[in-house]
Design a protein around this motif. Structure first.
Motif, short mmCIF file in Angstrom:
data_model
loop_
_atom_site.label_atom_id
_atom_site.label_comp_id
_atom_site.label_asym_id
_atom_site.label_seq_id
_atom_site.Cartn_x
_atom_site.Cartn_y
_atom_site.Cartn_z
N LYS A 48 5.15 14.43 -1.10
CA LYS A 48 5.23 13.00 -1.34
C LYS A 48 5.46 12.75 -2.81
CE LYS A 48 2.67 9.75 0.90
NZ LYS A 48 1.51 8.99 1.26
N ASP A 49 6.41 11.87 -3.10
CA ASP A 49 6.67 11.46 -4.48
C ASP A 49 5.42 10.78 -5.01
OD1 ASP A 49 7.53 10.42 -6.87
OD2 ASP A 49 9.25 9.37 -6.04
N LYS A 50 5.00 11.14 -6.20
CA LYS A 50 3.75 10.57 -6.74
C LYS A 50 3.86 9.07 -6.98
CE LYS A 50 4.76 11.56 -11.57
NZ LYS A 50 4.31 12.17 -12.78
N ASN A 51 5.10 8.53 -7.06
CA ASN A 51 5.29 7.09 -7.25
C ASN A 51 5.38 6.34 -5.93
OD1 ASN A 51 5.34 7.32 -10.06
ND2 ASN A 51 7.51 7.84 -10.02
N GLU A 52 5.41 7.06 -4.81
CA GLU A 52 5.52 6.42 -3.50
C GLU A 52 4.12 6.05 -3.00
OE1 GLU A 52 6.86 7.62 1.00
OE2 GLU A 52 7.86 8.59 -0.68
N ALA A 53 3.96 4.79 -2.63
CA ALA A 53 2.67 4.33 -2.12
C ALA A 53 2.49 4.78 -0.68
CB ALA A 53 2.59 2.81 -2.21
N GLU A 54 1.26 5.09 -0.31
CA GLU A 54 0.94 5.50 1.05
C GLU A 54 1.07 4.31 1.99
OE1 GLU A 54 -2.81 7.30 3.63
OE2 GLU A 54 -3.02 6.98 1.49
#
Length: 95
Positions: A3-9
């Motif tokens: 998961k991209d660290k900038n992508e919100a769950e």
């Protein structure tokens, strides 16, 4: 899948409100947002037959890029559904 660290769950909330609208009545662009007004038909049952009114039931404000992605996604979904519903069924009989 990383998961991209900038992508919100994404969290699916089963208690999120669900709204039915008969129409998207109007669109307004202001300050980088698309503002959409939704309406629903309502009947006043104080008389018979009751008059029908178009009532605003909600407004949705989205930044232009999000609104554009929403519109494109919705149109793609509708086209996919139409194609799936117009395809002949494998076990259908023709008379």
């Amino acid at each position: 899948m990383s998961k991209d660290k900038n992508e919100a769950e994404f969290i699916d909330d089963p208690h999120a409100p669900e709204v039915f609208a008969d129409a998207a009545t109007g669109f307004f662009h202001f300050n980088g947002n698309i503002r959409t007004t939704f309406e629903s038909l309502r009947v006043n049952h104080s008389t018979a037959p009751g008059p029908v009114h178009r009532v605003v039931i909600g407004r949705l404000n989205m930044p232009v890029p999000a609104a554009e992605a929403f519109a494109r996604g919705l149109l793609d979904f509708i086209e996919t559904q139409r194609a799936a519903n117009s395809a002949p069924q494998a076990n259908a009989t023709i008379q």
